[in-house]
Design a protein around this motif. Structure first.
Motif, PDB file in Angstrom:
ATOM      1  N   ARG A   1       0.829  -1.219   0.000  1.00 38.63           N
ATOM      2  CA  ARG A   1       0.000   0.000   0.000  1.00 38.63           C
ATOM      3  C   ARG A   1       0.854   1.255   0.000  1.00 38.63           C
ATOM      4  N   PHE A   2       1.966   1.251   0.736  1.00 38.59           N
ATOM      5  CA  PHE A   2       2.785   2.452   0.869  1.00 38.59           C
ATOM      6  C   PHE A   2       4.051   2.397   0.015  1.00 38.59           C
ATOM      7  N   GLY A   3       4.118   1.423  -0.901  1.00 38.71           N
ATOM      8  CA  GLY A   3       5.218   1.378  -1.863  1.00 38.71           C
ATOM      9  C   GLY A   3       6.562   1.016  -1.274  1.00 38.71           C
ATOM     10  N   VAL A   4       6.574   0.315  -0.150  1.00 37.68           N
ATOM     11  CA  VAL A   4       7.845  -0.092   0.461  1.00 37.68           C
ATOM     12  C   VAL A   4       8.547  -1.119  -0.414  1.00 37.68           C
ATOM     13  N   PHE A   5       7.760  -2.021  -1.027  1.00 33.62           N
ATOM     14  CA  PHE A   5       8.343  -3.006  -1.935  1.00 33.62           C
ATOM     15  C   PHE A   5       7.344  -3.358  -3.035  1.00 33.62           C
ATOM     16  N   THR A   6       7.875  -3.939  -4.084  1.00 35.12           N
ATOM     17  CA  THR A   6       7.055  -4.378  -5.215  1.00 35.12           C
ATOM     18  C   THR A   6       6.442  -5.748  -4.887  1.00 35.12           C
ATOM     19  N   PRO A   7       5.465  -6.212  -5.687  1.00 37.70           N
ATOM     20  CA  PRO A   7       4.914  -7.559  -5.449  1.00 37.70           C
ATOM     21  C   PRO A   7       5.980  -8.658  -5.469  1.00 37.70           C
ATOM     22  N   THR A   8       6.965  -8.532  -6.352  1.00 45.51           N
ATOM     23  CA  THR A   8       8.037  -9.535  -6.395  1.00 45.51           C
ATOM     24  C   THR A   8       8.843  -9.508  -5.106  1.00 45.51           C
ATOM     25  N   GLU A   9       9.175  -8.308  -4.647  1.00 46.56           N
ATOM     26  CA  GLU A   9       9.906  -8.189  -3.381  1.00 46.56           C
ATOM     27  C   GLU A   9       9.047  -8.651  -2.207  1.00 46.56           C
ATOM     28  N   ALA A  10       7.718  -8.448  -2.304  1.00 51.67           N
ATOM     29  CA  ALA A  10       6.820  -8.937  -1.263  1.00 51.67           C
ATOM     30  C   ALA A  10       6.869 -10.454  -1.176  1.00 51.67           C
ATOM     31  N   ALA A  11       7.000 -11.120  -2.322  1.00 47.87           N
ATOM     32  CA  ALA A  11       7.100 -12.583  -2.324  1.00 47.87           C
ATOM     33  C   ALA A  11       8.370 -13.041  -1.621  1.00 47.87           C
ATOM     34  N   VAL A  12       9.457 -12.322  -1.843  1.00 51.99           N
ATOM     35  CA  VAL A  12      10.713 -12.655  -1.164  1.00 51.99           C
ATOM     36  C   VAL A  12      10.560 -12.446   0.341  1.00 51.99           C
ATOM     37  N   VAL A  13       9.937 -11.350   0.721  1.00 52.48           N
ATOM     38  CA  VAL A  13       9.689 -11.082   2.149  1.00 52.48           C
ATOM     39  C   VAL A  13       8.856 -12.202   2.752  1.00 52.48           C
ATOM     40  N   ALA A  14       7.815 -12.637   2.048  1.00 52.00           N
ATOM     41  CA  ALA A  14       6.951 -13.702   2.555  1.00 52.00           C
ATOM     42  C   ALA A  14       7.719 -14.995   2.749  1.00 52.00           C
ATOM     43  N   ALA A  15       8.566 -15.346   1.775  1.00 55.08           N
ATOM     44  CA  ALA A  15       9.327 -16.597   1.867  1.00 55.08           C
ATOM     45  C   ALA A  15      10.340 -16.550   3.004  1.00 55.08           C
ATOM     46  N   VAL A  16      11.088 -15.454   3.088  1.00 55.52           N
ATOM     47  CA  VAL A  16      12.120 -15.347   4.132  1.00 55.52           C
ATOM     48  C   VAL A  16      11.481 -15.272   5.516  1.00 55.52           C
ATOM     49  N   TYR A  17      10.421 -14.485   5.642  1.00 54.09           N
ATOM     50  CA  TYR A  17       9.757 -14.344   6.937  1.00 54.09           C
ATOM     51  C   TYR A  17       9.173 -15.674   7.403  1.00 54.09           C
ATOM     52  N   SER A  18       8.489 -16.390   6.498  1.00 49.55           N
ATOM     53  CA  SER A  18       7.889 -17.666   6.895  1.00 49.55           C
ATOM     54  C   SER A  18       8.959 -18.685   7.258  1.00 49.55           C
ATOM     55  N   LEU A  19      10.082 -18.676   6.539  1.00 49.78           N
ATOM     56  CA  LEU A  19      11.190 -19.571   6.897  1.00 49.78           C
ATOM     57  C   LEU A  19      11.739 -19.240   8.280  1.00 49.78           C
ATOM     58  N   PHE A  20      11.910 -17.959   8.563  1.00 52.49           N
ATOM     59  CA  PHE A  20      12.425 -17.535   9.866  1.00 52.49           C
ATOM     60  C   PHE A  20      11.483 -17.967  10.992  1.00 52.49           C
ATOM     61  N   VAL A  21      10.187 -17.712  10.808  1.00 52.63           N
ATOM     62  CA  VAL A  21       9.217 -18.068  11.844  1.00 52.63           C
ATOM     63  C   VAL A  21       9.153 -19.581  12.039  1.00 52.63           C
ATOM     64  N   ALA A  22       9.126 -20.335  10.941  1.00 54.19           N
ATOM     65  CA  ALA A  22       8.987 -21.793  11.032  1.00 54.19           C
ATOM     66  C   ALA A  22      10.208 -22.451  11.649  1.00 54.19           C
ATOM     67  N   VAL A  23      11.397 -21.945  11.324  1.00 54.95           N
ATOM     68  CA  VAL A  23      12.644 -22.581  11.779  1.00 54.95           C
ATOM     69  C   VAL A  23      13.090 -22.045  13.135  1.00 54.95           C
ATOM     70  N   VAL A  24      13.026 -20.726  13.331  1.00 52.88           N
ATOM     71  CA  VAL A  24      13.605 -20.113  14.538  1.00 52.88           C
ATOM     72  C   VAL A  24      12.574 -19.907  15.638  1.00 52.88           C
ATOM     73  N   ILE A  25      11.357 -19.441  15.295  1.00 54.83           N
ATOM     74  CA  ILE A  25      10.358 -19.116  16.311  1.00 54.83           C
ATOM     75  C   ILE A  25       9.565 -20.359  16.715  1.00 54.83           C
ATOM     76  N   TYR A  26       8.872 -20.975  15.730  1.00 55.57           N
ATOM     77  CA  TYR A  26       8.038 -22.141  16.039  1.00 55.57           C
ATOM     78  C   TYR A  26       8.850 -23.423  16.146  1.00 55.57           C
ATOM     79  N   ARG A  27       9.949 -23.479  15.429  1.00 52.56           N
ATOM     80  CA  ARG A  27      10.867 -24.631  15.437  1.00 52.56           C
ATOM     81  C   ARG A  27      10.186 -25.946  15.034  1.00 52.56           C
ATOM     82  N   GLU A  28       9.179 -25.852  14.182  1.00 48.39           N
ATOM     83  CA  GLU A  28       8.528 -27.053  13.677  1.00 48.39           C
ATOM     84  C   GLU A  28       9.124 -27.513  12.350  1.00 48.39           C
ATOM     85  N   LEU A  29       9.828 -26.623  11.679  1.00 47.03           N
ATOM     86  CA  LEU A  29      10.502 -26.977  10.437  1.00 47.03           C
ATOM     87  C   LEU A  29      11.985 -27.177  10.745  1.00 47.03           C
TER      88      LEU A  29
END
Length: 426
Positions: free
Chosen positions: A231-259
């Motif tokens: 909404r505020f132009g911080v990143f493009t849709p492609t960059e948003a996809a990278v953010v989604a992948a990296v963030y979900s990996l971080f949460v799954a591996v480091v925070i939840y530790r289920e992956l």
């Protein structure tokens, strides 16, 4: 004659059981022969150029985010939160499925990933509570349709590339229609379960709701980050996809530790295989798209539909009927890639907003994922929940009808899409 060769070669190859990507290439070769343009180098160059697109980089990263979400515990925590909030009401597990589908759609953008996760987590619980198994599977299949509508959406990425329309605007314009689709499922579920003898789960205490919210907090942050960033132009849709992948990996591996680190290779391989299928389809389809432009098929379509150009609402209705018919026999990605270059010139000639058209086009293609006989999402739900395909088809009818009715309302009242889109995109 050109239209006949295009449709005849494509449908003939598909009728012979040739995979759609190769059918598209054969269709391209047939058109090249007809136009006396055959050159293997041109064919190869267009295949390479078809996949050589920066916006399409969003596809593998959203695919990866979806795999990590299901494997790393993000899906389960979102379902647990929805269960704690609305699971205790009559038919509450159905409402849990709808709420969870809306939230999961803001994580993966894939109807198949969302439907698979919800089927595995919720259908056993719904059957144990007294719900009809076929109806439960039908609801979850229909709720999976929300995945490609509420951003981020792989369908919007592919359409935006094929139609040269802003992907960011498509993402933001899809939010309110996705909520309307969810509301139609909510009302339909209320109607179909009102007479069932049910045993809903006990009401969660405030402490249990708070605990579920805390556990799901990290997962819920992702859609907030993506939507605010777009909404505020911080990143493009492609960059948003990278953010989604990296963030979900971080949460799954480091925070939840289920992956576990040992599982990462399998997750990456699964995401890569799915991405390979989609990207090959895109590359093959853009060969046909180039030849469609060279053969001036869009111009012929504009001439064919000229009587409806001055009546955009009727034109939209006819296009939606066409897409419904195609969606019964073809999956979402090839439908987008084949029809977009043909229909966009017609839409522009009629003065229809391309973003509005794109939203309705993707909604229609998404519903096509649950229309028999192909129905990719129906097959996924039947396989994961071990339900007969015929039973899932029987269970999905009332929900699919509700989604088509909501689509019709958006055709009749474009403001349902355009007004919220203008407000969100500024």
């Amino acid at each position: 004659m050109t239209i006949f060769i295009f449709l005849g070669s494509l449908l003939g190859a598909m009728a012979l059981g040739i995979p759609i990507a190769f059918s598209l290439l054969l269709c391209g070769v047939a058109l090249m022969w007809h136009l006396d343009l055959f050159d293997a180098q041109i064919l190869a160059q267009n295949v390479i150029n078809g996949a050589d697109s920066f916006p399409l980089l969003a596809v593998p990263f959203f695919m990866l985010a979806g795999e990590v979400m299901n494997t790393g515990g993000l899906s389960k925590r979102i379902v647990d939160l929805a269960l704690a909030v609305v699971g205790h009401v009559r038919g509450g597990l159905g409402y849990v499925a709808i709420v969870a589908a809306c939230v999961l759609s803001a994580l993966s953008g894939s109807a198949v990933a969302d439907a698979a996760a919800l089927s595995a987590l919720l259908i056993p619980m719904m059957v144990a509570a007294g719900h009809d198994k076929a109806r439960s599977g039908g609801l979850i299949a229909a709720a999976g349709v929300i995945g490609p509508i509420i951003p981020p959406s792989i369908g919007f990425v592919i359409f935006g590339v094929a139609a040269n329309v802003s992907i960011s605007k498509l993402f933001l314009a899809g939010i309110f229609p996705g909520i309307l689709i969810a509301a139609s499922l909510w009302l339909t579920w209320w109607w179909v379960v009102r007479k069932e003898q049910l045993t809903p789960p006990p009401r969660s205490t405030k402490g249990e709701v708070w605990l579920a919210l805390r556990k799901a907090g990290w997962a819920l942050m992702l859609p907030f980050i993506i939507l605010v960033g777009l909404r505020f132009g911080v990143f493009t849709p492609t960059e948003a996809a990278v953010v989604a992948a990296v963030y979900s990996l971080f949460v799954a591996v480091v925070i939840y530790r289920e992956l576990k680190p040992s599982q990462l290779y399998a997750v990456f391989v699964t995401a890569a295989r799915t991405t390979g299928v989609v990207m090959f389809l895109v590359a093959a389809a853009l060969v046909s798209a180039w030849l469609i432009t060279v053969a001036d098929l869009p111009g012929k379509m504009v001439e064919l539909l000229q009587p409806f150009i001055d009546r955009p609402m009727l034109l939209m209705f006819l296009i939606m009927v066409l897409v419904i018919a195609v969606g019964t026999a073809m999956d979402m990605t090839p439908t987008i890639l084949i029809l977009t270059p043909v229909l966009m010139p017609v839409v522009k000639a009629a003065g229809i907003d391309p973003v509005y058209f794109g939203v309705l086009f993707i909604i229609n293609n998404s519903i096509g994922l649950v229309t028999p006989p192909v129905g990719t999402v129906l097959n996924v739900v039947a396989g994961v929940a071990r339900i007969k395909m015929d039973d899932v088809m029987r269970g999905v009818w009332p929900f699919m009808a509700a989604e088509f009715l909501m689509l019709l309302l958006m055709v009749l009242f474009p403001a349902l899409v355009t007004v919220p889109a203008r407000w969100l995109t500024g």
